[in-house]
Design an enzyme around this catalytic site. Sequence first.
Site, PDB file in Angstrom:
ATOM      1  N   GLY A   1      -4.732  -8.987  10.087  1.00 35.09           N
ATOM      2  CA  GLY A   1      -3.374  -9.499  10.271  1.00 35.09           C
ATOM      3  C   GLY A   1      -3.152  -9.834  11.736  1.00 35.09           C
ATOM      4  O   GLY A   1      -3.741 -10.777  12.274  1.00 35.09           O
ATOM      5  N   ILE A   2      -2.352  -9.011  12.387  1.00 31.06           N
ATOM      6  CA  ILE A   2      -1.993  -9.224  13.801  1.00 31.06           C
ATOM      7  C   ILE A   2      -3.242  -9.269  14.688  1.00 31.06           C
ATOM      8  O   ILE A   2      -3.298 -10.019  15.664  1.00 31.06           O
ATOM      9  CB  ILE A   2      -1.004  -8.111  14.238  1.00 31.06           C
ATOM     10  CG1 ILE A   2       0.325  -8.283  13.487  1.00 31.06           C
ATOM     11  CG2 ILE A   2      -0.786  -8.113  15.750  1.00 31.06           C
ATOM     12  CD1 ILE A   2       1.249  -7.083  13.505  1.00 31.06           C
TER      13      ILE A   2
ATOM     14  N   GLY B   1       3.282  -5.031  10.860  1.00 36.70           N
ATOM     15  CA  GLY B   1       2.342  -5.098   9.737  1.00 36.70           C
ATOM     16  C   GLY B   1       2.340  -3.864   8.861  1.00 36.70           C
ATOM     17  O   GLY B   1       3.386  -3.247   8.623  1.00 36.70           O
TER      18      GLY B   1
ATOM     19  N   ASN C   1      -2.666   1.060  15.916  1.00 37.06           N
ATOM     20  CA  ASN C   1      -3.110   0.647  17.259  1.00 37.06           C
ATOM     21  C   ASN C   1      -3.468   1.916  18.046  1.00 37.06           C
ATOM     22  O   ASN C   1      -3.281   3.030  17.558  1.00 37.06           O
ATOM     23  CB  ASN C   1      -2.036  -0.181  17.966  1.00 37.06           C
ATOM     24  CG  ASN C   1      -0.734   0.582  18.093  1.00 37.06           C
ATOM     25  OD1 ASN C   1      -0.705   1.693  18.606  1.00 37.06           O
ATOM     26  ND2 ASN C   1       0.353   0.005  17.586  1.00 37.06           N
TER      27      ASN C   1
ATOM     28  N   ILE D   1       0.821  -1.220   0.000  1.00 29.92           N
ATOM     29  CA  ILE D   1       0.000   0.000   0.000  1.00 29.92           C
ATOM     30  C   ILE D   1       0.857   1.274   0.000  1.00 29.92           C
ATOM     31  O   ILE D   1       0.417   2.319  -0.490  1.00 29.92           O
ATOM     32  CB  ILE D   1      -0.991  -0.033   1.198  1.00 29.92           C
ATOM     33  CG1 ILE D   1      -2.203   0.861   0.935  1.00 29.92           C
ATOM     34  CG2 ILE D   1      -0.307   0.324   2.512  1.00 29.92           C
ATOM     35  CD1 ILE D   1      -3.364   0.611   1.891  1.00 29.92           C
TER      36      ILE D   1
ATOM     37  N   ASP E   1       1.177  -0.969   9.487  1.00 31.56           N
ATOM     38  CA  ASP E   1       1.529   0.211  10.284  1.00 31.56           C
ATOM     39  C   ASP E   1       3.047   0.454  10.236  1.00 31.56           C
ATOM     40  O   ASP E   1       3.506   1.584   9.962  1.00 31.56           O
ATOM     41  CB  ASP E   1       1.059  -0.053  11.731  1.00 31.56           C
ATOM     42  CG  ASP E   1       1.027   1.182  12.602  1.00 31.56           C
ATOM     43  OD1 ASP E   1       1.213   2.280  12.065  1.00 31.56           O
ATOM     44  OD2 ASP E   1       0.803   1.031  13.823  1.00 31.56           O
TER      45      ASP E   1
HETATM   46  N1  AR6 Z   1       0.497  -3.115   2.255  1.00 33.55           N
HETATM   47  C1  AR6 Z   1      -0.764  -3.588   2.285  1.00 33.55           C
HETATM   48  N2  AR6 Z   1      -1.215  -4.455   3.202  1.00 33.55           N
HETATM   49  C2  AR6 Z   1      -0.330  -4.870   4.146  1.00 33.55           C
HETATM   50  C3  AR6 Z   1       1.017  -4.428   4.193  1.00 33.55           C
HETATM   51  C4  AR6 Z   1       1.422  -3.498   3.184  1.00 33.55           C
HETATM   52  N3  AR6 Z   1       2.656  -3.002   3.142  1.00 33.55           N
HETATM   53  N4  AR6 Z   1       1.625  -5.028   5.244  1.00 33.55           N
HETATM   54  C5  AR6 Z   1       0.707  -5.832   5.837  1.00 33.55           C
HETATM   55  N5  AR6 Z   1      -0.464  -5.752   5.158  1.00 33.55           N
HETATM   56  P1  AR6 Z   1      -1.897  -5.789  10.148  1.00 33.55           P
HETATM   57  P2  AR6 Z   1      -4.134  -5.415  12.031  1.00 33.55           P
HETATM   58  C6  AR6 Z   1      -1.743  -6.425   5.419  1.00 33.55           C
HETATM   59  O1  AR6 Z   1      -1.323  -6.848  11.002  1.00 33.55           O
HETATM   60  O2  AR6 Z   1      -4.515  -6.839  11.916  1.00 33.55           O
HETATM   61  C7  AR6 Z   1       0.277  -3.366  13.984  1.00 33.55           C
HETATM   62  O3  AR6 Z   1       1.322  -3.739  14.844  1.00 33.55           O
HETATM   63  C8  AR6 Z   1      -1.707  -7.705   6.222  1.00 33.55           C
HETATM   64  O4  AR6 Z   1      -1.339  -8.791   5.386  1.00 33.55           O
HETATM   65  O5  AR6 Z   1      -0.980  -4.794   9.543  1.00 33.55           O
HETATM   66  O6  AR6 Z   1      -5.202  -4.369  11.964  1.00 33.55           O
HETATM   67  C9  AR6 Z   1      -0.507  -2.181  14.513  1.00 33.55           C
HETATM   68  O7  AR6 Z   1       0.335  -1.259  15.181  1.00 33.55           O
HETATM   69  C10 AR6 Z   1      -3.154  -7.811   6.682  1.00 33.55           C
HETATM   70  O8  AR6 Z   1      -3.967  -8.400   5.673  1.00 33.55           O
HETATM   71  O9  AR6 Z   1      -3.029  -4.930  10.946  1.00 33.55           O
HETATM   72  C11 AR6 Z   1      -1.468  -2.838  15.457  1.00 33.55           C
HETATM   73  O10 AR6 Z   1      -0.860  -3.119  16.706  1.00 33.55           O
HETATM   74  C12 AR6 Z   1      -3.591  -6.349   6.812  1.00 33.55           C
HETATM   75  O11 AR6 Z   1      -2.577  -5.565   6.181  1.00 33.55           O
HETATM   76  C13 AR6 Z   1      -1.799  -4.146  14.770  1.00 33.55           C
HETATM   77  O12 AR6 Z   1      -0.662  -4.430  13.951  1.00 33.55           O
HETATM   78  C14 AR6 Z   1      -3.721  -5.902   8.247  1.00 33.55           C
HETATM   79  O13 AR6 Z   1      -2.724  -6.528   9.027  1.00 33.55           O
HETATM   80  C15 AR6 Z   1      -3.006  -4.009  13.873  1.00 33.55           C
HETATM   81  O14 AR6 Z   1      -3.350  -5.276  13.399  1.00 33.55           O
END
Ligand code: AR6
Length: 169
Positions: A118-119, A31, A23, A10, A33
């Site tokens: 994700g997380i 992730g 968060n 993204i 973020d």
């Molecule tokens: N571009 C697009 N999508 C992505 C990218 C990227 N560069 N990287 C990961 N994803 P997550 P959450 C996808 O874990 O579940 C953080 O530590 C990933 O594959 O990023 O809302 C924050 O600070 C997944 O499908 O977010 C919070 O503590 C999606 O983005 C926590 O993680 C969301 O995964 C938030 O967890």
Amino acid sequence: MDISVIQEDITTLRVDAIVNAANNSLLGGGGVDGAIHKAAGSKLIEVCRRLGGCNTGDARLTSGYDLPSKYIIHTVGPIWKGGGEGEEDLLRSCYRSVFNIVKSHKIKTIALPAISCGIFAYPVEKAVKIAVSEVRKALDSQKQLTHVDLVCFNTDIFRVYSDYLENEK
Ligand code: AR6
């Protein structure tokens, strides 16, 4: 098509706004973020510090700094705890909060990741329904909004999103 499902990082997208799955602290994390903070540069963390956090289901706007996108809309999705803790309403609230900002800033193009998938472990099959229904509502009600990218980083999520949009009736 006014909605695209794409498999991309993204942070590379040249759109008016990208959405961050943050968060409550808004001070970065793993992730998407982590990727956004890395690509946007250190000015982002300085500004986020001054925002003083964000409640789950709410959203905040910053500039995109070193990113190709003009804005970042940071939202905080719910952590999945089995579905009995208001997760669905909170996830819906994320999308609504994001699209309220889209409206007030006359944003025309936006890219959203799979918030909480994700997380935070929200089941993708459930999350995609909320994502698509809120995106459609925004596209129907906001004339300036011309295109929404639903960005899937991993192949499994890309498949779920693509299948859902193809079979949606
Ligand atoms: N571009 C697009 N999508 C992505 C990218 C990227 N560069 N990287 C990961 N994803 P997550 P959450 C996808 O874990 O579940 C953080 O530590 C990933 O594959 O990023 O809302 C924050 O600070 C997944 O499908 O977010 C919070 O503590 C999606 O983005 C926590 O993680 C969301 O995964 C938030 O967890």
